[in-house]
Write a protein that holds these residues in place. Structure first.
Motif, PDB file in Angstrom:
ATOM      1  N   GLU A   8       0.880  -1.096  -0.020  1.00 33.15           N
ATOM      2  CA  GLU A   8       0.205   0.052  -0.236  1.00 33.15           C
ATOM      3  C   GLU A   8       0.992   1.310   0.059  1.00 33.15           C
ATOM      4  N   ARG A   9       1.974   1.231   0.862  1.00 29.99           N
ATOM      5  CA  ARG A   9       2.725   2.265   0.882  1.00 29.99           C
ATOM      6  C   ARG A   9       3.543   2.586  -0.542  1.00 29.99           C
ATOM      7  N   GLN A  10       3.881   1.370  -1.179  1.00 27.50           N
ATOM      8  CA  GLN A  10       4.413   1.688  -2.542  1.00 27.50           C
ATOM      9  C   GLN A  10       3.290   2.261  -3.615  1.00 27.50           C
ATOM     10  N   GLN A  11       2.468   1.846  -3.627  1.00 26.03           N
ATOM     11  CA  GLN A  11       1.340   2.195  -4.346  1.00 26.03           C
ATOM     12  C   GLN A  11       1.206   3.926  -4.222  1.00 26.03           C
ATOM     13  N   ARG A  12       0.898   3.857  -3.046  1.00 24.99           N
ATOM     14  CA  ARG A  12       0.533   5.533  -2.569  1.00 24.99           C
ATOM     15  C   ARG A  12       1.621   6.316  -3.045  1.00 24.99           C
ATOM     16  N   VAL A  13       2.884   5.996  -2.755  1.00 25.14           N
ATOM     17  CA  VAL A  13       3.965   6.746  -3.250  1.00 25.14           C
ATOM     18  C   VAL A  13       4.123   6.826  -4.846  1.00 25.14           C
ATOM     19  N   GLY A  14       3.882   5.597  -5.602  1.00 23.57           N
ATOM     20  CA  GLY A  14       3.782   5.500  -6.885  1.00 23.57           C
ATOM     21  C   GLY A  14       2.967   6.847  -7.480  1.00 23.57           C
ATOM     22  N   GLU A  15       1.470   6.747  -6.826  1.00 20.01           N
ATOM     23  CA  GLU A  15       0.577   7.683  -7.223  1.00 20.01           C
ATOM     24  C   GLU A  15       1.144   9.047  -7.328  1.00 20.01           C
ATOM     25  N   PHE A  16       1.550   9.383  -6.097  1.00 20.22           N
ATOM     26  CA  PHE A  16       2.028  10.910  -5.937  1.00 20.22           C
ATOM     27  C   PHE A  16       3.506  11.226  -6.891  1.00 20.22           C
ATOM     28  N   ILE A  17       4.174  10.136  -7.134  1.00 22.52           N
ATOM     29  CA  ILE A  17       5.410  10.550  -7.851  1.00 22.52           C
ATOM     30  C   ILE A  17       4.647  10.645  -9.482  1.00 22.52           C
TER      31      ILE A  17
ATOM     32  N   GLY B  53       4.493  14.574 -11.850  1.00 25.18           N
ATOM     33  CA  GLY B  53       5.288  14.299 -13.032  1.00 25.18           C
ATOM     34  C   GLY B  53       6.775  13.777 -12.759  1.00 25.18           C
ATOM     35  N   LEU B  54       7.292  12.867 -12.064  1.00 18.38           N
ATOM     36  CA  LEU B  54       8.322  12.283 -11.857  1.00 18.38           C
ATOM     37  C   LEU B  54       8.674  10.809 -12.042  1.00 18.38           C
ATOM     38  N   LYS B  55       7.680  10.262 -12.786  1.00 15.61           N
ATOM     39  CA  LYS B  55       7.490   8.964 -12.854  1.00 15.61           C
ATOM     40  C   LYS B  55       9.153   8.328 -13.224  1.00 15.61           C
ATOM     41  N   ASP B  56       9.597   9.101 -14.332  1.00 17.21           N
ATOM     42  CA  ASP B  56      11.030   8.477 -14.692  1.00 17.21           C
ATOM     43  C   ASP B  56      11.978   8.724 -13.751  1.00 17.21           C
TER      44      ASP B  56
ATOM     45  N   ARG C 286       9.077  19.656  -6.324  1.00 16.74           N
ATOM     46  CA  ARG C 286       7.928  18.740  -6.759  1.00 16.74           C
ATOM     47  C   ARG C 286       7.820  17.681  -5.842  1.00 16.74           C
ATOM     48  N   VAL C 287       8.955  16.911  -5.429  1.00 13.49           N
ATOM     49  CA  VAL C 287       9.259  15.979  -4.616  1.00 13.49           C
ATOM     50  C   VAL C 287       8.708  16.231  -3.254  1.00 13.49           C
ATOM     51  N   ALA C 288       9.081  17.513  -2.765  1.00  9.24           N
ATOM     52  CA  ALA C 288       8.667  18.069  -1.246  1.00  9.24           C
ATOM     53  C   ALA C 288       7.090  18.150  -1.270  1.00  9.24           C
ATOM     54  N   ILE C 289       6.454  18.703  -2.492  1.00  8.56           N
ATOM     55  CA  ILE C 289       5.162  18.838  -2.563  1.00  8.56           C
ATOM     56  C   ILE C 289       4.445  17.487  -2.401  1.00  8.56           C
ATOM     57  N   ALA C 290       4.873  16.510  -3.172  1.00  5.61           N
ATOM     58  CA  ALA C 290       4.204  15.162  -3.050  1.00  5.61           C
ATOM     59  C   ALA C 290       4.252  14.553  -1.686  1.00  5.61           C
ATOM     60  N   ARG C 291       5.731  14.747  -1.130  1.00  5.83           N
ATOM     61  CA  ARG C 291       5.866  14.345   0.354  1.00  5.83           C
ATOM     62  C   ARG C 291       4.853  14.815   1.473  1.00  5.83           C
ATOM     63  N   GLY C 292       4.527  16.393   1.053  1.00  2.00           N
ATOM     64  CA  GLY C 292       3.605  16.893   2.047  1.00  2.00           C
ATOM     65  C   GLY C 292       2.108  16.276   1.849  1.00  2.00           C
ATOM     66  N   LEU C 293       1.745  15.919   0.559  1.00  2.00           N
ATOM     67  CA  LEU C 293       0.456  15.338   0.292  1.00  2.00           C
ATOM     68  C   LEU C 293       0.141  14.067   0.450  1.00  2.00           C
TER      69      LEU C 293
END
Length: 237
Positions: free
Chosen positions: A99-108, A112-115, A131-138
Motif C-alpha cells: 500500500e505504501r509503494q502504491q501510494r508513493v507511486g501515485e504521487f510520483i 510528473g516524476l515517474k521517470d 515537486r518531490v517535497a510537495i508530493a511528500r507533504g500530500l
C-alpha cells in the motif's frame, strides 16, 4: 475548524483568525510581516508564544499527523531516492509495504516524476526537487495542509499545473489548506479567502472573500480585481 489567537511575542500583535474545515485560505503580505512564522506556529514547530492555536477545539502543542507542511526549500534527504523521500511522509501511516509503494507511486506520477523514481536529489533540478517535497507533504492526505511558497521554485507552466493539481487533490480529499504566497494572482486563483498582513508588528490588515466560482479561469483576472486586496473592501467580485 482551525482557529488561531495571537502569536509569537515579538512578531505579532494580538489577533484572531478562524479557518473553517475544508476552506482554502491564502496569506499574503510584504516580506517580514510574519507569514512564514505563522505557518511554523500552526504546524507546531514554534511553541513559544502567547495565546492559543486550536484544531477541532484542541490546543496545538507540537507537530501532529493531521497537519502537513511544504516549505519554501525542498529539504530532501540527499542519500534517499525520490520514492524514499516521498515515502517519509507515510512513516506514521498504518499501511502495508504494498500500500505504501502504491501510494508513493501515485504521487510520483501526480507531480510528473515517474521517470525519476530512483533518482537522488543531486540529480534533480530545483523545480523537480520541490515537486518531490510537495508530493511528500500530500502523500499522507493530512486534514490540514500548510504551504509556505511551495511553487516559487517551479517554472511558470509547471507552477500552473501544480496549482491545478492542488485544487483537484483538495476536491477529492476536502482538505483544509493554508497557503503563504507573495503572488496575488496565485492567491486569488486558489483561495476562498485572502488574508492580507502588515508588518512591524505582524497583523491582519483585512480578510478578503474571493467570490469567483470554481473552476476559475486565469484569463478572467484583471487589474481591477487585484486592487481589492489593498482597498477597504471585503469581497472580490
Amino acid at each position: 475548524t482551525l482557529s488561531s489567537s495571537s502569536a509569537a511575542s515579538d512578531v505579532y500583535k494580538r489577533q484572531n483568525l478562524d479557518i473553517a474545515e475544508g476552506e482554502f485560505v491564502a496569506i499574503v503580505g510584504s516580506s517580514g510581516c510574519g507569514k512564514s512564522t505563522l505557518l511554523r506556529l500552526l504546524i507546531g514547530l514554534d511553541t513559544e508564544f502567547r495565546g492559543q492555536i486550536r484544531v477541532d477545539g484542541k490546543a496545538v502543542s507540537g507537530i501532529g499527523g493531521e497537519r502537513g507542511i511544504v516549505f519554501q526549500e525542498h529539504r530532501l534527504f540527499p542519500w534517499l531516492t525520490v520514492a524514499e523521500n516521498i515515502g517519509l511522509g507515510l512513516v506514521n501511516e498504518p499501511l502495508s509495504a504494498a500500500e505504501r509503494q502504491q501510494r508513493v507511486g501515485e504521487f510520483i506520477e501526480l507531480v510528473g516524476l515517474k521517470d525519476f523514481t530512483r533518482a537522488y536529489p543531486h540529480q534533480l533540478s530545483g523545480g523537480m526537487a520541490q515537486r518531490v517535497a510537495i508530493a511528500r507533504g500530500l502523500v499522507a492526505s493530512p486534514r490540514i495542509l500548510l504551504l509556505d511558497e511551495p511553487f516559487g521554485a517551479l517554472d511558470a507552466l509547471t507552477r500552473q499545473q501544480m496549482q491545478d493539481e492542488l485544487l483537484a487533490i483538495r476536491e477529492r480529499a476536502k482538505i483544509t489548506t493554508v497557503l503563504v504566497t507573495h503572488d496575488v494572482e496565485e492567491a486569488i486563483f486558489l483561495a476562498d479567502r485572502v488574508v492580507v498582513m502588515e508588518p512591524r508588528p505582524g497583523r491582519i490588515k483585512r480578510v478578503v472573500e474571493v467570490a469567483l466560482p470554481h473552476p476559475r479561469q486565469r484569463s478572467s483576472f484583471d487589474s481591477v480585481s487585484y486592487t481589492h486586496l489593498t482597498l477597504p473592501t471585503k469581497r472580490i467580485v
